[in-house]
Design a protein around this motif. Structure first.
Motif, PDB file in Angstrom:
ATOM      1  N   PHE A  24       0.786  -1.229   0.000  1.00 50.81           N
ATOM      2  CA  PHE A  24       0.000   0.000   0.000  1.00 50.81           C
ATOM      3  C   PHE A  24       0.828   1.294   0.000  1.00 50.81           C
ATOM      4  O   PHE A  24       0.366   2.307  -0.534  1.00 50.81           O
ATOM      5  CB  PHE A  24      -0.936   0.013   1.216  1.00 50.81           C
ATOM      6  N   VAL A  25       1.960   1.324   0.580  1.00 49.93           N
ATOM      7  CA  VAL A  25       2.735   2.565   0.692  1.00 49.93           C
ATOM      8  C   VAL A  25       3.761   2.671  -0.434  1.00 49.93           C
ATOM      9  O   VAL A  25       3.929   3.736  -1.033  1.00 49.93           O
ATOM     10  CB  VAL A  25       3.424   2.647   2.073  1.00 49.93           C
ATOM     11  N   TRP A  26       4.452   1.595  -0.669  1.00 52.08           N
ATOM     12  CA  TRP A  26       5.547   1.621  -1.639  1.00 52.08           C
ATOM     13  C   TRP A  26       5.075   1.982  -3.061  1.00 52.08           C
ATOM     14  O   TRP A  26       5.714   2.829  -3.705  1.00 52.08           O
ATOM     15  CB  TRP A  26       6.281   0.276  -1.614  1.00 52.08           C
ATOM     16  N   PRO A  27       4.004   1.418  -3.638  1.00 47.95           N
ATOM     17  CA  PRO A  27       3.605   1.770  -5.015  1.00 47.95           C
ATOM     18  C   PRO A  27       3.300   3.261  -5.206  1.00 47.95           C
ATOM     19  O   PRO A  27       3.782   3.852  -6.185  1.00 47.95           O
ATOM     20  CB  PRO A  27       2.371   0.905  -5.269  1.00 47.95           C
ATOM     21  N   PRO A  28       2.534   3.938  -4.319  1.00 44.12           N
ATOM     22  CA  PRO A  28       2.314   5.374  -4.547  1.00 44.12           C
ATOM     23  C   PRO A  28       3.598   6.187  -4.429  1.00 44.12           C
ATOM     24  O   PRO A  28       3.803   7.156  -5.171  1.00 44.12           O
ATOM     25  CB  PRO A  28       1.333   5.790  -3.461  1.00 44.12           C
ATOM     26  N   VAL A  29       4.478   5.814  -3.507  1.00 41.74           N
ATOM     27  CA  VAL A  29       5.751   6.527  -3.357  1.00 41.74           C
ATOM     28  C   VAL A  29       6.586   6.352  -4.621  1.00 41.74           C
ATOM     29  O   VAL A  29       7.162   7.314  -5.148  1.00 41.74           O
ATOM     30  CB  VAL A  29       6.505   6.040  -2.097  1.00 41.74           C
ATOM     31  N   MET A  30       6.649   5.119  -5.136  1.00 42.14           N
ATOM     32  CA  MET A  30       7.424   4.847  -6.353  1.00 42.14           C
ATOM     33  C   MET A  30       6.810   5.556  -7.557  1.00 42.14           C
ATOM     34  O   MET A  30       7.523   6.098  -8.418  1.00 42.14           O
ATOM     35  CB  MET A  30       7.500   3.342  -6.620  1.00 42.14           C
ATOM     36  N   LYS A  31       5.458   5.548  -7.580  1.00 42.87           N
ATOM     37  CA  LYS A  31       4.776   6.234  -8.677  1.00 42.87           C
ATOM     38  C   LYS A  31       5.088   7.725  -8.633  1.00 42.87           C
ATOM     39  O   LYS A  31       5.375   8.345  -9.657  1.00 42.87           O
ATOM     40  CB  LYS A  31       3.268   5.999  -8.585  1.00 42.87           C
ATOM     41  N   ALA A  32       5.045   8.334  -7.468  1.00 39.11           N
ATOM     42  CA  ALA A  32       5.348   9.754  -7.310  1.00 39.11           C
ATOM     43  C   ALA A  32       6.790  10.029  -7.696  1.00 39.11           C
ATOM     44  O   ALA A  32       7.091  11.021  -8.379  1.00 39.11           O
ATOM     45  CB  ALA A  32       5.079  10.202  -5.879  1.00 39.11           C
ATOM     46  N   LEU A  33       7.698   9.152  -7.288  1.00 38.50           N
ATOM     47  CA  LEU A  33       9.111   9.328  -7.648  1.00 38.50           C
ATOM     48  C   LEU A  33       9.317   9.196  -9.158  1.00 38.50           C
ATOM     49  O   LEU A  33      10.081   9.970  -9.762  1.00 38.50           O
ATOM     50  CB  LEU A  33       9.994   8.331  -6.896  1.00 38.50           C
TER      51      LEU A  33
END
Length: 156
Positions: A24-33
């Motif tokens: 849940f946390v890693w995909p949005p962070v990676m997407k934002a990056l």
């Protein structure tokens, strides 16, 4: 509870935390990056295109300035040639006018000289007649002696 059980519970909680973070946390962070990296790359590409366009625009401006300078120099040279032609034309016109004025002045002077001679001849003839009258003590008739007076004025 013993130490192994606490470690096991901590281990399970750690994996659950890692799993939740990965899910849940890693995909949005990676997407934002990734989006940020893409925006940065697009910005750098746009900056490079802007630099290239600016360099091309500077070259066009330099070429246009050179062309304008050449055209200005040509127009100035043409204007100077035209001015010289106008000056030469004015000089020729002035020379023709001066020659005409000189000829007119010569003709006028010649007429005045001729008139002055005629007046002088008339006066000399009148003086001659008056002198002859005084000498002869008689009146000389000018109409009767017109032929003689004309010959006398011609000789004078």
């Amino acid at each position: 509870m013993n130490l192994n059980a606490t470690l096991f519970v901590q281990f399970v909680v750690f994996f659950i935390l890692v799993f939740v973070t990965m899910k849940f946390v890693w995909p949005p962070v990676m997407k934002a990056l990734d989006e940020r990296a893409e925006r940065i790359a697009n910005g750098l590409a746009a900056a490079d295109r802007g630099k290239a366009e600016m360099a091309a625009a500077e070259k066009r401006i330099a070429a246009e300035l050179a062309s304008t300078r050449e055209e200005s120099v040509k127009r100035i040279a043409d204007a100077e040639k035209r001015a010289q032609a106008i000056i030469e034309d004015a000089k020729q016109t002035a020379a023709v006018e001066a020659a005409r004025i000189i000829e007119a002045a010569k003709a006028d002077a010649e007429q005045q000289v001729t008139r002055a001679r005629e007046e002088l001849r008339g006066q000399v003839a009148a003086l001659a007649v008056a002198g002859a009258e005084q000498i002869l003590k008689r009146e000389v008739n000018a109409t009767a002696h017109a032929d003689l007076l004309n010959r006398l004025s011609t000789e004078l």
